[in-house]
Design an enzyme around this catalytic site. Structure first.
Site, short mmCIF file in Angstrom:
data_model
loop_
_atom_site.label_atom_id
_atom_site.label_comp_id
_atom_site.label_asym_id
_atom_site.label_seq_id
_atom_site.Cartn_x
_atom_site.Cartn_y
_atom_site.Cartn_z
N GLU A 46 0.70 -1.16 -0.05
CA GLU A 46 -0.11 0.04 0.01
C GLU A 46 1.09 1.35 -0.02
O GLU A 46 0.47 2.05 -0.70
CB GLU A 46 -1.00 0.03 1.26
CG GLU A 46 -1.93 -1.14 1.34
CD GLU A 46 -1.33 -2.31 2.25
OE1 GLU A 46 -2.38 -2.76 3.01
OE2 GLU A 46 -0.23 -2.78 2.28
N CYS A 82 -0.59 0.96 7.27
CA CYS A 82 -1.02 1.25 5.84
C CYS A 82 -2.44 1.95 6.45
O CYS A 82 -2.62 2.83 5.27
CB CYS A 82 -1.14 0.08 5.18
SG CYS A 82 0.63 -0.59 4.62
#
Length: 168
Positions: A63, A94
Site C-alpha cells: 500500500e 497502511c
C-alpha cells in the site's frame, strides 16, 4: 454522511486482479505476496507490492509503495478521489497512510486476523474520530487473495523443513 462505492463490480474485479499481479511480483521475489493499486478516474496511477525482505525496511508494504507512486504521478499528496485495491486487509501503518493521504475508498481481498485494521481487529478507516474516513469493502476476489498467501506460507514452511533435514 454515509459513503458508498463509486466502482462497478466489473472494475472491482479488474483492479483487484491488477493487485494480484503485483502480489505475484512479490511472490517471485520470495516476499509475502501482497499487492496494491491506486486508481483515479478509472485508471491505475500507483502500483506496489511487498518489499520488506528485499529492502530490509519494515515500511515497504504494498500500500505504501502504491500510495507513493500515485502521489508522484498526480503531483499531489492528496488522493481524495482515489480508490485503493489491496490483496490483504491493511495493517495499522497502511491504514494510517490511507487516512493521511485521504484515499476515498479501500477495497481488499483477504481479511488479516493478526493485523487487519479495516474491520477485523479495528476499523481505523471508518473511525469518525479521525479527520478523514474512507469507504471500505472487503472480500473482493477473497479466495484468490487468500489462496496466494496460504500457498506461499505452505511453500515457505516446506522449504525450511527441507533445509533443516539436509543440515541434519
Amino acid at each position: 454522511m454515509e459513503r458508498v462505492s463509486t466502482v462497478s463490480q466489473a472494475d472491482k474485479l479488474k483492479f483487484m486482479q491488477a493487485a494480484l499481479e503485483e502480489a505475484e511480483k512479490a511472490r517471485r521475489l520470495k516476499e509475502v505476496p501482497i499487492g496494491a493499486v491506486v486508481v483515479y478516474q478509472g485508471e491505475i496511477i500507483g502500483r506496489g507490492h511487498n518489499l520488506r525482505e528485499t529492502s530490509q525496511d519494515a515500511t515497504t508494504h504494498a500500500e505504501i509503495a502504491a500510495i507513493q507512486e500515485a502521489c508522484r504521478n498526480i503531483e499531489n499528496w492528496r488522493l481524495e478521489n482515489c480508490q485503493l485495491f489491496v490483496t490483504l486487509e491493511p495493517c495499522p501503518m497502511c491504514s494510517g497512510a490511507l487516512i493521511l493521504s485521504r484515499v476515498a475508498e479501500v477495497y481488499y481481498g483477504a481479511a488479516d486476523p493478526k493485523a487487519g485494521t479495516a474491520g477485523t481487529l479495528l476499523n481505523l478507516l471508518e473511525d469518525q474520530r479521525f479527520n478523514h474516513q474512507a469507504y471500505v469493502e472487503k472480500g473482493i476476489l477473497e479466495k484468490e487473495c487468500g489462496d496466494m498467501l496460504t500457498s506461499f506460507f505452505r511453500e515457505l514452511r516446506a522449504e525450511k523443513k527441507r533445509l533443516k533435514q539436509e543440515a541434519e
